[in-house]
Design a protein around this motif. Structure first.
Motif, mmCIF file in Angstrom:
data_model
loop_
_atom_site.group_PDB
_atom_site.id
_atom_site.type_symbol
_atom_site.label_atom_id
_atom_site.label_comp_id
_atom_site.label_asym_id
_atom_site.label_seq_id
_atom_site.Cartn_x
_atom_site.Cartn_y
_atom_site.Cartn_z
ATOM 1 N N GLY A 1 10.417 -53.079 -39.245
ATOM 2 C CA GLY A 1 10.264 -52.286 -40.456
ATOM 3 C C GLY A 1 9.423 -52.941 -41.525
ATOM 4 O O GLY A 1 9.130 -52.328 -42.550
ATOM 5 N N TRP A 2 9.023 -54.204 -41.308
ATOM 6 C CA TRP A 2 8.166 -54.856 -42.296
ATOM 7 C C TRP A 2 6.800 -54.180 -42.322
ATOM 8 O O TRP A 2 6.227 -53.876 -41.277
ATOM 9 N N SER A 3 6.276 -53.987 -43.501
ATOM 10 C CA SER A 3 4.897 -53.526 -43.619
ATOM 11 C C SER A 3 3.962 -54.721 -43.462
ATOM 12 O O SER A 3 4.376 -55.875 -43.558
ATOM 13 N N VAL A 4 2.690 -54.434 -43.216
ATOM 14 C CA VAL A 4 1.696 -55.496 -43.064
ATOM 15 C C VAL A 4 1.025 -55.723 -44.412
ATOM 16 O O VAL A 4 0.334 -54.835 -44.916
ATOM 17 N N PRO A 5 1.234 -56.872 -45.037
ATOM 18 C CA PRO A 5 0.635 -57.113 -46.357
ATOM 19 C C PRO A 5 -0.887 -57.160 -46.266
ATOM 20 O O PRO A 5 -1.469 -57.506 -45.235
ATOM 21 N N SER A 6 -1.530 -56.812 -47.380
ATOM 22 C CA SER A 6 -2.992 -56.896 -47.416
ATOM 23 C C SER A 6 -3.457 -58.339 -47.413
ATOM 24 O O SER A 6 -4.569 -58.646 -46.979
#
Length: 536
Positions: free
Chosen positions: A377-382
């Motif tokens: 569920g972690w998003s991918v940071p920019s």
């Protein structure tokens, strides 16, 4: 040479490289209170009369930008330019936020039912549409300012690394002078060196060679105290050699070679009797210092097998496998105050310990690798960054609320804020209410095998310690996480043995892993002063 070669153009300062854009001003009147919302790449608010004047009354730093002559800057000049760059970004961000606040005031003013002037619905809609466009533009400007701040901080960190690397090269090597840029080099040459320097400094490829003796001259944790009972023993491999640990008559642990002096039988197949380990073949018995004290059915001989310095501290058993005299102190690996230990797990893994450390010191891979476990569920940071002191082996991750440290020779400590599991909020660990503390010890068993000691501690939910069989739950979860990594690292190891460089192209978030590799490289060649460590 004491000059850092950084051109002013490399900082991409809006102060020096761009011309001020034309102001696009919108003027409004509110009961005699004038509001100016100014837009433009380099524009500022013309008038700051507002309720938040103290917060936003910051002088435009562009007039004080240092004028540096020449194409190259020395260390102090470069850092001064970077400082003004950050000051400008701060000023610009304040202006952007103020613009949004004033526009919101205008929206409230337009919607105010007690407005003095009667306005038709069409007029209100038109004004709101205009304000909506202005707000959208102002929000875009805020994002631009945020990106500028991140860029300025990244450039400052890059300059710090350049200074650091130059000092390290001057201290440890003489050949590095040929790799460092000179004042006569063009900017193109400088960019080439910047891009290739990490590749030149790290080459981890080919089969792992025999471990050099210098790497053995450290205290190594090898077992948890709770696993070593009075009548048990623990066989271990360390640096391609077989050892066995057991407790003597006084209860203190000892470490001897896991080979009987008589016929080379593995001693760990035997038993522990009255503080002595007994060989299962002919009953020879050895004390913790390696001396044979019983030799049944034959004339007694003065026989001794090799033993290692062995010490027990704070729930862990340590050995010193090197030839140098052991140091007098051991580091503390206890969890921070307020934490309770919930699990201690030992695993044998089919990978070289350096590759495992590389993996543990890297968190940027989590949202791609651990999608079925803790990073689900972690998003991918920019952008992922590891922020650390210039000469340290510890720091913290951004945007993850995780502090991390490499502790020589093979230990990784981390503290994780888990107040919102599965969500990345950009918090640091101090802002989280609950935490998980982890200890990873990567003992080099052989060039293709690692003994991993894992300890997990929590500063909450103490009742979990009293739930039956909970240790099996923790072990199952730890194995799941580790298996997600192992399939990748085993593949790395296969390619490394065949000649691939597993550190071919380091990037920004590889900082801690790179520092570990530079530290290990210095240890293996016998450097007197190790990088990223205090002088002895």
């Amino acid at each position: 040479m004491s000059t850092v070669f950084a051109a002013a153009a490399a900082l991409s300062l809006p102060i020096s490289l761009t011309r001020p854009a034309k102001f696009n001003t919108k003027k409004g009147v509110r009961a005699g209170f004038r509001v100016f919302a100014v837009f433009g790449e380099e524009g500022g608010l013309v008038d700051k009369k507002n309720p938040w004047g103290t917060l936003f009354d910051v002088e435009d730093p562009r007039s004080k930008f240092p004028q540096c002559k020449g194409k190259f800057l020395d260390v102090n000049q470069a850092l001064e330019v970077a400082r003004y760059d950050i000051q400008y970004c701060d000023w610009r961000a304040r202006q952007d936020v103020l613009t949004i606040m004033l526009l919101h005031e205008k929206v409230v003013d337009v919607l105010n039912p007690l407005a003095r002037d009667y306005k038709s619905i069409g007029t209100v809609k038109k004004e709101l549409a205009e304000l909506q466009q202005e707000l959208a533009q102002a929000h875009i400007q805020v994002h631009i300012s945020e990106a500028r701040v991140n860029t300025a901080l990244d450039k400052l960190a890059h300059m710090e690394e350049l200074v650091n690397d130059r000092l390290l090269q001057d201290r440890n090597t003489t050949e590095s002078d040929q790799l460092c840029p000179s004042p006569s080099m063009s900017m193109q040459s400088l960019d080439t060196i910047k891009g290739k320097s990490p590749q030149k400094s790290l080459n981890v490829s080919g089969p792992v060679q025999a471990y050099p003796p210098h790497l053995k001259n450290f205290w190594y944790p090898v077992a948890f105290s709770t696993d070593l009972k009075d009548d048990t023993m623990i066989p271990i491999d360390c640096f391609e050699e077989q050892w066995v640990i057991f407790r003597g008559k006084d209860g203190k642990p000892g470490c001897v070679r896991n080979t009987c002096a008589h016929r080379a039988c593995p001693l760990d197949l035997g038993s522990v009797n009255e503080g002595r380990i007994q060989c299962p073949y002919h009953g020879w018995e050895y004390s913790t210092d390696g001396k044979c004290e019983k030799m049944p059915s034959t004339r007694f001989l003065n026989v001794r097998i090799k033993s290692l310095p062995c010490f027990e501290q704070e729930g862990m058993i340590w050995i010193w496998p090197g030839d140098d005299p052991p140091t007098a102190t051991l580091p503390s690996l206890l969890p921070p105050k307020g934490f309770a230990i919930h699990a201690e797990i030992v695993m044998e893994l089919p990978i070289e310990h350096g590759l495992l450390l590389d993996n543990l010191l890297d968190l940027a891979h989590a949202p791609f690798t651990h999608t079925s476990t803790f990073a689900k569920g972690w998003s991918v940071p920019s952008l992922v960054k590891f922020l650390t002191p210039a000469s340290g082996l510890q720091g913290y991750w951004d945007p993850y609320p995780i502090d991390m440290e490499f502790q020589p020779p093979c230990i990784v400590l981390s503290t994780i804020g888990i107040s919102k599991p599965g969500k990345l909020e950009g918090q640091n660990t101090r802002q989280c209410d609950t935490h998980l503390h982890q200890l990873h010890v990567c003992l080099p068993s052989s060039t293709k095998k690692t003994r991993l000691l894992y300890r997990m501690s929590l500063d909450f939910a103490p009742i979990l310690k009293h739930i039956p069989f909970m240790q099996y739950v923790w072990r199952h979860f730890a194995e799941q996480v580790l298996n997600e990594d192992l399939r990748l690292v085993v593949g790395q190891q296969e390619r490394m043995i065949n000649g691939a460089n597993v550190w071919n192209l380091p990037v920004g978030y590889d900082k801690l892993g790179v520092r570990y590799r530079l530290w290990r490289e210095a240890v293996e060649r016998g450097a007197k002063q190790l990088p990223y460590s205090k002088p002895m």
